[in-house]
Each structure stands twice: as C-alpha cells, then as structure tokens.
Design a protein around this motif. Structure first.
Motif, PDB file in Angstrom:
ATOM      1  N   ILE A   1       0.846  -1.191   0.000  1.00 30.86           N
ATOM      2  CA  ILE A   1       0.000   0.000   0.000  1.00 30.86           C
ATOM      3  C   ILE A   1       0.882   1.242   0.000  1.00 30.86           C
ATOM      4  N   ASP A   2       0.520   2.246  -0.785  1.00 31.41           N
ATOM      5  CA  ASP A   2       1.331   3.459  -0.845  1.00 31.41           C
ATOM      6  C   ASP A   2       1.256   4.206   0.483  1.00 31.41           C
ATOM      7  N   ALA A   3       2.248   5.080   0.706  1.00 27.39           N
ATOM      8  CA  ALA A   3       2.397   5.752   1.989  1.00 27.39           C
ATOM      9  C   ALA A   3       1.190   6.617   2.341  1.00 27.39           C
ATOM     10  N   ALA A   4       0.605   7.296   1.346  1.00 25.75           N
ATOM     11  CA  ALA A   4      -0.528   8.188   1.616  1.00 25.75           C
ATOM     12  C   ALA A   4      -1.750   7.386   2.068  1.00 25.75           C
ATOM     13  N   THR A   5      -2.031   6.268   1.355  1.00 34.00           N
ATOM     14  CA  THR A   5      -3.163   5.419   1.741  1.00 34.00           C
ATOM     15  C   THR A   5      -2.916   4.782   3.098  1.00 34.00           C
ATOM     16  N   GLU A   6      -1.674   4.389   3.348  1.00 33.91           N
ATOM     17  CA  GLU A   6      -1.349   3.799   4.637  1.00 33.91           C
ATOM     18  C   GLU A   6      -1.607   4.795   5.769  1.00 33.91           C
ATOM     19  N   GLN A   7      -1.267   6.048   5.525  1.00 36.66           N
ATOM     20  CA  GLN A   7      -1.505   7.070   6.551  1.00 36.66           C
ATOM     21  C   GLN A   7      -2.991   7.203   6.841  1.00 36.66           C
ATOM     22  N   ARG A   8      -3.816   7.187   5.786  1.00 35.87           N
ATOM     23  CA  ARG A   8      -5.258   7.295   5.982  1.00 35.87           C
ATOM     24  C   ARG A   8      -5.802   6.064   6.717  1.00 35.87           C
ATOM     25  N   ILE A   9      -5.263   4.884   6.396  1.00 36.15           N
ATOM     26  CA  ILE A   9      -5.691   3.670   7.091  1.00 36.15           C
ATOM     27  C   ILE A   9      -5.339   3.751   8.572  1.00 36.15           C
ATOM     28  N   ARG A  10      -4.133   4.240   8.863  1.00 38.82           N
ATOM     29  CA  ARG A  10      -3.705   4.330  10.248  1.00 38.82           C
ATOM     30  C   ARG A  10      -4.595   5.276  11.041  1.00 38.82           C
ATOM     31  N   VAL A  11      -4.963   6.379  10.426  1.00 34.66           N
ATOM     32  CA  VAL A  11      -5.851   7.332  11.097  1.00 34.66           C
ATOM     33  C   VAL A  11      -7.216   6.704  11.336  1.00 34.66           C
TER      34      VAL A  11
END
Length: 630
Positions: A552-562
């Motif tokens: 998963i790309d970093a931006a999507t991963e950040q949204r998932i983490r949030v």
C-alpha cells in the motif's frame, strides 16, 4: 527406439524403487501389515450400516446358491431331452413334462439369481459411496485442524490426490474386496460339496485350476499393491506440478516458460504412465495365465467325462452339470484379478488416507481447556523461544527466536522491525497459536494461551498477514468471511476503515462484485486492504498487523492508520513492518536481529540511541519516493 520399448517392466520398476527415497517395496513386517490393518478398518466402517451390509452379504449368498443350482437343472434338462430324442422307456409325455419343468426351474433360478445379484451390487455400491462420503468429510475436517507445522511440510497437491484417488480406491473395496470374494468362496466351496458326490474324479478335475489361480492371485496382489503405491505417489507428483503451474501461471507467461513447464509435466506424466502400463501388464498377464489353467481343466473334464459317458458310468446330463459348474466359475475366477487389484488398491489407498486421518495436530486444545477470559487485555511474552524443529534448548543457535520479553496492554501499540528472517512473522504466528512456543510462555491477562481453547483464542486475536488469500466469491462474502451473517453496514464500516469503500462503491456491482481466483482481479494493495477489513470487522481484542501494508502506498497507509486509530484505541495492537513509517507512532518499538531483541524503545529514544534503528531510519528517510499502490 519406439515408445513401447522405453516402458519398464513391473519387475524393473519395483527393483528400481526398492532402495529409493520415495518408496520402498512393502515387507511383511512393515507396510504390508499396515495394508492389512487398513483393510480391517475399512471393513469395520461397513459395519456402521447394520441393515444394508448384512442384507448385501445375505444377497450374495443367495445369489451364489441359485447360481449353483443352474448346472443341476441344466443337467436334468439335458437328460430329459436325451430321453425324448433317444426314445427310452420313459413315456414321451412324461419326459416332455419333466423337460418343461426343468426348463421352468432353470429360468426361475436364473431370474432369482439375477435379482439377488442386482441387490448385492446395488447395496455394495451404495455402502461404498456412503463410506466415501464420510471419509471425504473426515479427511477435509482433519485438514482444517492440522497445524501449520504439518502444512508447511506437505504439498497441497499430494493432499488433493489422497482426498480424491485414495478415497475412490477405498470405496471400491466393499464390492471388490468383500462381496465378490464371498461369492467366489460360495461358488467354489459349496459347489465342491454339491458336485463332488456325483463323481470325485470329475469334481477334483473341475476344481483343479482353483489352487493355481489362487497362487497366481497372491503373487499378483503383492506386485499390484507395490505398483499401486508407486503409481499413487507419481500421480501425487503430477498433481503438484499441475497445481503449481496453475497457481503461478502469470509467472510462467511472464518468463515465457511454457515449453519448460510442458516438458516438466510430460516427464512426470510419462513416469506415471510407465507404472500404469506395468500394472496393466501384470494384471492381464496373470488373468491370461489363470484363464489358460481354467480351459486346461475344462479340457480334462471333457476328456475324462466323455470317456465315462461312453463307458456308461455317467449320463450326458451329469457331464453337462460339471461343464456348466465350471462355466459359472469362469467369470468369478477371471475376475479374481479385478478382486485382487481392488484389494491391493484399497490397502495402499487406505494406508495413505489413514496416515492423514490418524495424525494428531501438533497444536490442539488441552484436556479441560477453558475459554479465554479477556479482562484488562494484557498480552505478555515471557522468555519465549521457538524453533521450527522444536528443540532450541539443544541447539540454541538454531532457534528462530529466543529470550523474547515484552508486554502490550489494551490501547497500546507495539512495533516490531528487523531484517528479513529475524523472527518478526514468527512472533505474529505464535500469538494465535498457529505454532506453540518451545520454551517460555505467552499469556493473556495471566492465562497461558496453551491452556485456553483455540476457538476462543483465535476469536480474540486478529492477524492480518502480508500474503493475503481471497476466495472466489463476492467482495461482501470475503470481508464477512469470519462472520458470514454480518449486516452490510458492518462490512461497509470495515472497508471504510481500510480505505477500500470508495473503490468498491465505484464498481458496477459494488459489494456483489465477484473476486477472481485468489483475488487476481484486485491489486496487491487492494487485496491487503480487503484483508485488513476482514479482520477489523470481527472486532478482536488483540490486533496483529504482519507487514499488512507492504503493498500500500504511503498516503493510503496514513489514511488507514488514522481510520484504525479509533478502531484500535481500546485494543492491544502489534504492528510488524519493514517500513518505519508504519510503526513510528507505536508506544514501544522492538528491533529484532537473528531472533533476539537488540534494541527497544519509542521512536525518539531509538533515534537518540544512534544504533541499528537509527541507521535504518536514515536509510529509509533518504529514499526519494515510496512504493505506490498497484
């Protein structure tokens, strides 16, 4: 050299396999006894049908009895016909009436014999099919319970072969290995009793081929059983090759390796063909020898009996009885090869099948295990060591992990990072007891996880792995796999947390879209997000993310983490990743190397330490771009 010249004989195949690694010819003390034991187990399974099985045996006995009456009635009919044609002292009307009576009895006996033969054939097949049905269920259920340590060592293609071909071999034993031999014993034993009294010499000549046929059958059984075992192993190898090819068809096409794969399949297929042809050769060679002995015996009966008829010692009808008796023995004796082949196959198939059914899972509920009681939600590793060979205390250097100690509470997050092979995924697999620790213990709220039921433990622990598997079904069914009756709004909530809902909504059929085999219609990142949604929907008290955002790309991963922050705020969470951005927010980070914790602390303290973690952070921070979602 033509193709047939390349095929080995049965003896050559057995001799070449005698010292081989994959198979050894069975011995009386070893594999042969296992085969007899498996046949007894199959026979005991037939006793689970207390009505059908006895009726089938009774039908065989009655059919055999009626079959033995046919030569007698036929002989009487011949004598009556001879009396009519020869103008004997018997009144023509009486002889004709007796002839009609004998013919009617012969037809009636034939009809009864046919009905009871049909009955025992039907019941034998029905019982065999029911046994196969139960074995398929038991086999599949056993595969579901066998531990990861077993599946790690066995190829699924071999398991599939056992679950299909071997069960088929076991199923046929009821008809070919029990009912047909009973019929043969009745025909030979009762027939000898009925007809030996008429003329001992002709009776002995009529049965003279039986001992030879039985001797050849026993020799054939040993060779056939050994060849069946080799054939089953080679068919398993063929199945493995096909399964791997189909599973990796994209790799095969990408490297233009079709010719290589075809050649590999052809070599394996020829090896199986070689054994199959050798087995057929043994079968029909023995059948031909037994048939020759039968006709030789019949010729002797005709010769000696003809002399007795000429001397007036017996009538033509009595000679006809012996010849007819031998005729009804012909088919069962000719089928001896089929019977022996069925017994040999069943013994081999039974051994291979029961090998799986008798395995005790390495990981299973202990006696009196109780359901896990989660209170504070504290997961603790205490001096945990693990080795895949099960003995790290003997060779500490071979342990996959050793001296692992950490604690994570509800609402906390532990991050684990380290080079490949350092034991990160092993820790993830130990928490839900995919494997058992070799030493030390893992506890949840003070309860050793080995003392609680697997069902309650795995309901409390959700593991999201890097390698995802999706079933050929709707997206909705894949997300709700752990709870198939979940409401759609729960499925949507889980996909929203994994940042997959928008993509699914834009599909023509939305959540009813069929995912292709192994999820190949989705990208790697989308499959991982679906896997995250599958685990999140079950709301387990402990969440383990095993490099689950690698694709998963970093931006999507950040949204998932949030999005997951709200979901995991009251859960103990373990995040395993090679990408530090995935676990920088963790309350504590463990750096593993060669199975041991070499550094631990939060992100800031590890940076200040200036050790392995700091070096990895500097390396990753220097990257110009992140991996994008495919």
């Amino acid at each position: 050299m033509n193709e047939s010249a390349k095929i080995k004989s049965a003896d050559e195949i057995l001799e070449s396999q005698r010292g081989g690694m994959d198979y050894k010819v069975p011995t009386l003390d070893g594999d042969y006894r296992l085969g007899l034991h498996s046949l007894r187990r199959i026979a005991k399974m037939a006793l689970n049908y207390p009505v059908q099985f006895p009726v089938a045996i009774l039908a065989v006995c009655i059919a055999g009895f009626f079959q033995l009456l046919m030569p007698r009635f036929l002989g009487e009919a011949v004598d009556h016909a001879t009396g009519l044609l020869g103008g004997t002292a018997v009144a023509p009307e009486a002889a004709q009436a007796a002839l009609w009576t004998a013919a009617s009895l012969l037809i009636g006996v034939a009809i009864c014999r046919g009905l009871f033969t049909m009955l025992h054939n039907y019941l034998g097949e029905a019982i065999g099919q029911r046994i196969a049905y139960q074995l398929r269920l038991d086999y599949f259920e056993k595969l579901q319970r066998l531990s990861f340590s077993y599946h790690d060592k066995v190829h699924s293609g071999d398991l599939m072969t056992r679950g299909m071909l071997d069960i088929e071999g076991v199923r046929r034993f009821i008809e070919h290995g029990i009912l047909r031999p009973i019929l043969l014993v009745i025909l030979v034993g009762v027939g000898a009793y009925l007809y030996m009294g008429n003329d001992v010499v002709l009776g002995l000549l009529s049965l003279s081929f039986v001992p030879f046929a039985l001797w050849r059958a026993s020799v054939f059984r040993l060779k056939s059983r050994a060849l069946w075992r080799i054939l089953q192993e080679r068919l398993s190898s063929l199945t493995r090759i096909m399964e791997e090819n189909l599973g990796g068809i994209r790799v095969v096409r990408a490297f233009a390796a079709q010719d290589f794969e075809i050649d590999k399949f052809d070599r394996s297929s020829k090896q199986a063909l070689e054994v199959a042809i050798a087995r057929v050769g043994v079968r029909y060679a023995n059948t031909s020898i037994m048939t020759f002995s039968y006709f030789l015996a019949m010729g002797l009966v005709l010769w000696v009996g003809g002399e007795k008829v000429l001397d007036g010692q017996i009538t033509v009808g009595e000679l006809t009885q012996f010849l007819a008796f031998m005729t009804i023995l012909q088919m069962p004796i000719r089928q001896t090869g089929m019977v022996i082949n069925g017994i040999a196959r069943a013994s081999v198939s039974g051994v291979r099948l029961f090998e799986i059914l008798d395995i005790e899972p390495a990981v299973q509920d202990r006696p009196q295990a109780e359901a896990l009681d989660v209170g504070d939600g504290v997961l603790r590793f205490e001096n945990v060591a693990f080795s895949y060979d099960g003995a790290p205390e003997q060779n500490p250097g071979d342990a996959t992990i050793r001296d692992i100690n950490f604690e994570v509470k509800a609402g906390q997050t532990i991050g684990i990072v380290g080079p490949p092979g350092s034991g990160k995924s092993t820790i993830a697999h130990l928490i839900p007891r995919f494997y058992d620790v070799t030493s030390g213990q893992i506890t949840i709220d003070g309860q050793d996880i080995r003392d609680v039921t697997l069902e309650s433990l795995r309901a409390a622990v959700g593991v999201v792995q890097q390698d995802t598997f999706l079933f050929t079904s709707e997206i909705d069914a894949n997300v709700a796999y752990g709870e198939p009756w979940a409401e759609r709004n729960r499925v949507v909530g889980a996909t929203e947390a994994s940042q997959l809902h928008t993509y699914i909504e834009n599909l023509p059929e939305g959540y009813d879209t069929i995912v292709g085999e192994r999820g190949v219609s989705l990208s790697g990142g989308q499959r991982q997000r679906l896997s995250i949604a599958r685990s999140v929907m079950l709301t387990p008290q402990f969440m383990v993310f095993d490099d689950s955002t690698a694709a998963i790309d970093a931006a999507t991963e950040q949204r998932i983490r949030v999005a997951l922050k709200e979901v995991t705020k009251e859960r103990a969470t373990i995040v395993i990743s090679h990408r530090l951005s995935s676990l920088m927010h963790a309350d504590e980070i463990l750096f593993l190397d060669e199975g041991s914790i070499v550094e631990r602390g939060n992100h800031e303290s590890l940076i200040d330490l200036g050790g392995r973690y700091k070096a990895l952070y500097d390396l990753q921070a220097g990257k110009s771009s992140e991996v994008t979602d495919g």
